[in-house]
Enzyme design. Structure first.
Site, PDB file in Angstrom:
ATOM      1  NE  ARG A 262      -0.788  -0.337   4.971  1.00 54.38           N
ATOM      2  CZ  ARG A 262      -0.042   0.442   5.740  1.00 54.38           C
ATOM      3  NH1 ARG A 262       0.265   1.675   5.337  1.00 54.38           N
ATOM      4  NH2 ARG A 262       0.403   0.018   6.901  1.00 54.38           N
ATOM      5  CG  HIS A 266      -3.817   0.743   8.517  1.00 56.86           C
ATOM      6  ND1 HIS A 266      -3.764  -0.541   8.017  1.00 56.86           N
ATOM      7  CD2 HIS A 266      -4.881   0.770   9.350  1.00 56.86           C
ATOM      8  CE1 HIS A 266      -4.741  -1.260   8.531  1.00 56.86           C
ATOM      9  NE2 HIS A 266      -5.436  -0.491   9.339  1.00 56.86           N
ATOM     10  CE1 TYR A 276       3.909   1.458   8.340  1.00 57.15           C
ATOM     11  CE2 TYR A 276       3.239   3.120   9.938  1.00 57.15           C
ATOM     12  CZ  TYR A 276       2.961   2.342   8.834  1.00 57.15           C
ATOM     13  OH  TYR A 276       1.744   2.454   8.215  1.00 57.15           O
TER      14      TYR A 276
END
Length: 363
Positions: A262, A266, A276
């Site tokens: 992706r 999120h 991250y």
């Protein structure tokens, strides 16, 4: 791999990732190349472009306050659209919250998908001929539901399947194991997709499980599991079509892990992937963009062009403009509506609240 040997895969984990197109859009596995006409190939790519434009516009609409919950889909078009393209309208789709594109392509009017994002009950009032459920928010719950729907399909002797999606994080949930185990035990015609985009929100896949692949988890349930290049629409389609044929023939379910990525966060409600993921990692996956790969393949075949894509993007934007306008024209819900929709047989104490709110709303 020259063919999909699902019988063997029931007992032995897959040892290779299935690809048909390389990053340059060249066919590297002629044996698995699906028999799709030029028109079908063009339609597949148009749906992928539609999904990318929808992602971009939904992001803007969310930031404008015109949409509510939204989980980005950019980068997962080959996985989502390629798999859905292998299904029929009679198949039953049970999407996760990131799988709105498949649900719309399966038959949900786009304006209702927008209403669902806005939390409006009308977003869940599906057309009578749509075989599907609203997107599932609870991680992994759709796997258990899919096992039940698939068993119902089997008991009614229908030549269809139930298919569902979760992310890599979903495979860490108990519902994942319960769903695949139940469907496997009863040989229910279910197709379980695991869209492995590398992270369960911010947790890397390697910190979720010691298993080398997620597809091999299928072996414990006695069902075949395969791993597919999730940035390759033709590979995803071919694997999904073969899995559907296997399940419809009465052989039971299949688990398909698609390796994808992706490109966005999120969700748009607080996640920051820069915390991250590294720029180097993101750049590496951007080079594998599923639209670039498929576009190159179709262009080399002489069935797609830049002008066609621009014209189609303009058409998609018009569709989105009309859909959001229609969604915004629907009367907003009232507190009394929420209470009315909660119960089939309304308790007296709740009815008193409904009467109270109704009186205030009419003032």
């Amino acid at each position: 791999m020259k063919k999909f040997d699902f019988e063997e895969l029931k007992h032995t984990p897959a040892t290779e990732t299935i690809s048909i197109l390389n990053g340059a859009g060249e066919v590297v596995n002629q044996d698995l190349l699906p028999d799709l006409s030029d028109d079908e190939l063009t339609e597949l790519f148009k749906q992928m472009v539609w999904s990318r434009v929808l992602n971009e516009r939904s992001t803007k609409l969310n930031r404008q306050g015109r949409l509510g919950f939204f989980a980005p889909t950019s980068g997962e078009e080959a996985s989502q659209i390629g798999s859905n393209f292998a299904m029929t309208k009679d198949d039953f789709v049970l999407p996760a919250y990131r799988d709105v594109p498949q649900l719309v392509q399966h038959g949900l009017p786009l304006y209702q998908a927008f209403l669902w994002s806005r939390g409006h009950v009308d977003g869940n009032k599906f057309p009578t001929d749509l075989q599907g459920l609203p997107p599932q928010i609870i991680i992994g719950a759709q796997y258990v539901q899919t096992a039940g729907v698939a068993l119902g399909i089997k008991k009614n002797n229908k030549k269809t399947v139930a298919y569902t999606y979760t992310g890599d994080g979903g495979t860490s949930q108990g519902d994942f194991y319960e769903g695949v185990n139940f469907a496997g035990a009863f040989k229910a015609p279910a197709i379980f997709f695991v869209q492995n985009n590398g992270y369960a929100i911010s947790v890397p896949r390697e910190k979720q499980t010691a298993a080398p692949t997620l597809s091999q988890k299928a072996v414990a349930a006695g069902i075949p599991g395969i791993q597919v290049d999730g940035m390759d629409a033709l590979a995803v389609y071919a694997a999904s079509k073969a899995a559907r044929d296997w399940a419809v023939a009465g052989n039971g379910p299949v688990l398909i892990e698609t390796l994808t990525y992706r490109y966005g966060p999120h969700t748009l409600s607080g996640d920051d992937p820069k915390r991250y993921r590294t720029s180097a990692e993101e750049g590496e996956w951007e080079e594998k963009d599923p639209l670039i790969r498929m576009r190159k393949y179709l262009t080399d075949k002489g069935i797609w062009s830049t002008d066609q894509e621009k014209e189609w993007e303009d058409e998609v934007n018009k569709q989105i403009d009309e859909a959001i306008k229609k969604a915004e024209s629907i009367a907003p819900q009232k507190v009394s509506d929420f209470l009315k929709n909660t119960f089939i047989d309304t308790p007296a104490v709740i009815q008193a609240e409904i009467d109270s709110y109704t009186a205030k709303e009419s003032e």
